[in-house]
Design an enzyme around this catalytic site. Structure first.
Site, mmCIF file in Angstrom:
data_model
loop_
_atom_site.group_PDB
_atom_site.id
_atom_site.type_symbol
_atom_site.label_atom_id
_atom_site.label_comp_id
_atom_site.label_asym_id
_atom_site.label_seq_id
_atom_site.Cartn_x
_atom_site.Cartn_y
_atom_site.Cartn_z
ATOM 1 N N GLY A 13 0.820 -1.218 0.000
ATOM 2 C CA GLY A 13 0.000 0.000 0.000
ATOM 3 C C GLY A 13 0.848 1.259 0.000
ATOM 4 N N THR A 124 -5.298 -12.161 -4.061
ATOM 5 C CA THR A 124 -4.001 -12.846 -4.092
ATOM 6 C C THR A 124 -4.081 -14.097 -4.961
ATOM 7 O OG1 THR A 124 -2.535 -14.208 -2.725
ATOM 8 C CG2 THR A 124 -4.709 -13.837 -1.844
ATOM 9 N N ASP A 125 -2.930 -14.511 -5.493
ATOM 10 C CA ASP A 125 -2.905 -15.767 -6.264
ATOM 11 C C ASP A 125 -3.194 -16.970 -5.373
ATOM 12 O OD1 ASP A 125 -0.484 -15.797 -4.869
ATOM 13 O OD2 ASP A 125 0.726 -16.424 -6.576
ATOM 14 N N GLU A 126 -3.085 -16.779 -4.059
ATOM 15 C CA GLU A 126 -3.282 -17.928 -3.162
ATOM 16 C C GLU A 126 -4.728 -18.411 -3.148
ATOM 17 O OE1 GLU A 126 -1.158 -17.920 0.506
ATOM 18 O OE2 GLU A 126 0.314 -16.481 -0.215
ATOM 19 N N TYR A 148 -5.938 -17.950 5.556
ATOM 20 C CA TYR A 148 -5.655 -16.656 4.921
ATOM 21 C C TYR A 148 -6.262 -16.622 3.520
ATOM 22 C CZ TYR A 148 -3.028 -13.365 1.968
ATOM 23 O OH TYR A 148 -2.693 -12.404 1.048
ATOM 24 N N LYS A 152 -9.346 -14.350 2.051
ATOM 25 C CA LYS A 152 -9.157 -13.416 0.937
ATOM 26 C C LYS A 152 -10.152 -13.726 -0.182
ATOM 27 C CE LYS A 152 -6.459 -10.603 0.214
ATOM 28 N NZ LYS A 152 -6.489 -9.130 0.474
ATOM 29 N N ARG A 271 5.451 -25.764 7.178
ATOM 30 C CA ARG A 271 4.112 -25.247 7.502
ATOM 31 C C ARG A 271 3.071 -26.334 7.189
ATOM 32 N NH1 ARG A 271 3.005 -20.433 3.689
ATOM 33 N NH2 ARG A 271 4.063 -19.241 5.295
ATOM 34 N N GLY A 273 -0.022 -28.011 5.556
ATOM 35 C CA GLY A 273 -0.789 -27.702 4.336
ATOM 36 C C GLY A 273 -0.086 -26.703 3.427
HETATM 37 N N1 LIG Z 1 2.766 -9.395 0.153
HETATM 38 C C1 LIG Z 1 2.407 -10.228 -0.804
HETATM 39 O O1 LIG Z 1 3.194 -11.092 -1.252
HETATM 40 C C2 LIG Z 1 1.026 -10.129 -1.418
HETATM 41 C C3 LIG Z 1 0.771 -10.817 -2.623
HETATM 42 C C4 LIG Z 1 -0.505 -10.713 -3.193
HETATM 43 C C5 LIG Z 1 -1.481 -9.955 -2.579
HETATM 44 N N2 LIG Z 1 -1.200 -9.312 -1.394
HETATM 45 C C6 LIG Z 1 -2.261 -8.507 -0.789
HETATM 46 O O2 LIG Z 1 -1.796 -7.164 -0.763
HETATM 47 C C7 LIG Z 1 -2.335 -6.473 0.364
HETATM 48 C C8 LIG Z 1 -1.241 -5.790 1.146
HETATM 49 O O3 LIG Z 1 -0.302 -6.768 1.605
HETATM 50 P P1 LIG Z 1 1.068 -6.342 2.283
HETATM 51 O O4 LIG Z 1 2.045 -7.417 2.016
HETATM 52 O O5 LIG Z 1 1.396 -4.956 1.942
HETATM 53 O O6 LIG Z 1 0.676 -6.440 3.842
HETATM 54 P P2 LIG Z 1 1.076 -5.535 5.082
HETATM 55 O O7 LIG Z 1 0.785 -6.380 6.273
HETATM 56 O O8 LIG Z 1 2.436 -4.967 4.916
HETATM 57 O O9 LIG Z 1 0.042 -4.329 5.008
HETATM 58 C C9 LIG Z 1 -1.302 -4.460 5.413
HETATM 59 C C10 LIG Z 1 -1.721 -3.146 6.055
HETATM 60 O O10 LIG Z 1 -3.112 -3.248 6.349
HETATM 61 C C11 LIG Z 1 -3.330 -2.688 7.637
HETATM 62 N N3 LIG Z 1 -4.536 -3.323 8.206
HETATM 63 C C12 LIG Z 1 -4.687 -4.621 8.574
HETATM 64 N N4 LIG Z 1 -5.935 -4.826 9.040
HETATM 65 C C13 LIG Z 1 -6.578 -3.628 8.959
HETATM 66 C C14 LIG Z 1 -7.876 -3.204 9.303
HETATM 67 N N5 LIG Z 1 -8.780 -4.050 9.825
HETATM 68 N N6 LIG Z 1 -8.207 -1.904 9.103
HETATM 69 C C15 LIG Z 1 -7.302 -1.024 8.598
HETATM 70 N N7 LIG Z 1 -6.039 -1.381 8.269
HETATM 71 C C16 LIG Z 1 -5.693 -2.664 8.442
HETATM 72 C C17 LIG Z 1 -2.082 -3.019 8.429
HETATM 73 O O11 LIG Z 1 -1.928 -2.140 9.551
HETATM 74 C C18 LIG Z 1 -1.006 -2.832 7.362
HETATM 75 O O12 LIG Z 1 -0.524 -1.509 7.348
HETATM 76 C C19 LIG Z 1 -3.133 -7.510 1.157
HETATM 77 O O13 LIG Z 1 -4.500 -7.376 0.805
HETATM 78 C C20 LIG Z 1 -2.588 -8.848 0.656
HETATM 79 O O14 LIG Z 1 -3.559 -9.858 0.759
HETATM 80 C C21 LIG Z 1 0.024 -9.381 -0.801
#
Ligand SMILES: NC(=O)c1ccc[n+]([C@@H]2O[C@H](COP(=O)([O-])OP(=O)(O)OC[C@H]3O[C@@H](n4cnc5c(N)ncnc54)[C@H](O)[C@@H]3O)[C@@H](O)[C@H]2O)c1
Length: 342
Positions: A13, A124-126, A148, A152, A271, A273
């Site tokens: 983000g 997510t691809d998951e 997870y 999602k 892990r 599964g």
């Molecule tokens: N990191 C990866 O490899 C990856 C891959 C594909 C998709 N994603 C998706 O991308 C998105 C971001 O992932 P990331 O790796 O940056 O995670 P991250 O944990 O770094 O960031 C998530 C943010 O969301 C905030 N948050 C969590 N719950 C909240 C709530 N209830 N209300 C408000 N804020 C909240 C957290 O404080 C954090 O700042 C997620 O939706 C994840 O599913 C991540």
């Protein structure tokens, strides 16, 4: 353009906030983030003094705060989520709350915003589960295998239902494993880099045979940006970089780039599964003109350099990190010979 970026104090983000500020002049960004364990306000430091930026601490499950921040917004990008698979196995309920109920709360308020142009649900691809051969297309069967990815998928399909039922302009993205500067330290790449910077061995789950498709964070952001403009409402888009690599090969690449040898590997309990392989066909997105800029080696170099140069960012984070990640979340060192990888 007025953006609401939820989860914008986290890894992807905050990079998306960087990306749109670099690319566009005429914009206003509101970040809503509850500042959970993985958030870091340092990630947004360049923007706090700007008049076209607002940070709101709040939870996406809180309908009142969501109503306030969504007023007059053009584009919502929902990154906010509980994201760690290991944590979801330990404590699934927080995932249901944020990744399903939180998405519902945002969607429900979005229905009141008549001028809303796009609601991007970051999935997510998951959600596909694992694939041993070939690649997932957007039409593939969805079989998430851990709490997870199941949560999602719940949020993502709810978003789709709001498109069908209420004509909300929702686009859903299924990105692959993402890496780069500022990723929270429990993720494999920053964990291994910071372990090695501390001369601590890296914990490889099982035999390290799991295969992931590694996407550099800037490429993930450029895809999301493209989809805010050109994504067709109601559609899902895979975002993969075609940089597949087993966890053991990935570990070896990191070791080589950091001048370490395989004596720095500890094989640890796997892990439960654990999905064996993810692989995405991203031709639908590429047809819109997107292509990733980074191959894995270049992205890893850039990431390692960033962690080397930014100890002030990660040392305090590491002090608070659940110590199980450092030695192996599901159990420490196992006796095993190297060579079990693909
Ligand atoms: N990191 C990866 O490899 C990856 C891959 C594909 C998709 N994603 C998706 O991308 C998105 C971001 O992932 P990331 O790796 O940056 O995670 P991250 O944990 O770094 O960031 C998530 C943010 O969301 C905030 N948050 C969590 N719950 C909240 C709530 N209830 N209300 C408000 N804020 C909240 C957290 O404080 C954090 O700042 C997620 O939706 C994840 O599913 C991540």
């Amino acid at each position: 353009m007025k953006y609401l970026i939820t989860g914008g104090a986290g890894f992807i983000g905050s990079h998306f906030v960087d990306y749109i500020y670099r690319k566009y002049d005429d914009l206003h960004v509101t970040v809503l983030d509850k500042l959970g364990y993985s958030a870091n306000l340092e990630n947004l430091k360049p923007y706090f003094q700007r008049s076209n930026f607002e940070f709101v601490k709040g939870d996406i499950t809180d309908a009142n705060v969501v109503a306030k921040v969504m007023k007059d917004i053009d584009v919502v990008v929902n990154f906010a989520a509980e994201v760690a698979v290991d944590r979801s196995i330990d404590d699934p309920v927080s995932f249901l709350k944020t990744d399903v109920l939180g998405v519902y709360t945002l969607l429900q308020e979005a229905r009141n915003q008549k001028g809303l142009r796009k609601f991007i649900q970051i999935s997510t691809d998951e959600v596909y589960g694992q694939i041993l051969e070939g690649s997932f297309s957007e039409e593939s069967v969805l079989k998430p295998r851990n709490p997870y990815s199941a949560s999602k998928l719940g949020g993502e399909r709810l978003a789709y239902s709001f498109f069908e039922t209420y004509h909300l302009p929702v686009v859903m993205t299924r990105g692959s494993n993402t890496y780069g500067p500022r990723a929270y330290l429990e993720k494999v790449i920053p964990l291994f880099i910071t372990n090695l910077l501390n001369d601590v061995p890296v914990p490889v789950y099982g035999k390290g045979q799991q295969v992931r498709d590694w996407l550099f964070v800037e490429d993930h952001c450029s895809a999301i940006d493209l989809l805010t403009h050109q994504g067709v409402s109601g559609e899902v888009y895979n975002i993969g970089a075609e940089q597949e690599c087993s966890n053991l090969d990935l570990t070896r690449q990191i070791l080589a780039l950091m001048d370490k040898d395989e004596s720095s590997i500890n094989f640890v309990t796997d892990r439960p599964g654990h999905d064996l392989r993810y692989s995405l066909n991203s031709s639908k997105l590429k047809a819109l003109g997107w292509k990733p800029k980074y191959v894995l080696k270049d992205g890893l170099e850039k990431t390692i350099d960033w962690y080397r140069m930014n100890e002030d960012w990660w040392r305090p984070v590491r002090e608070k990190l659940d110590q199980r990640y450092i030695v192996g979340f599901w159990g420490g060192k196992k006796t095993q010979t190297i060579g079990g990888g693909r």
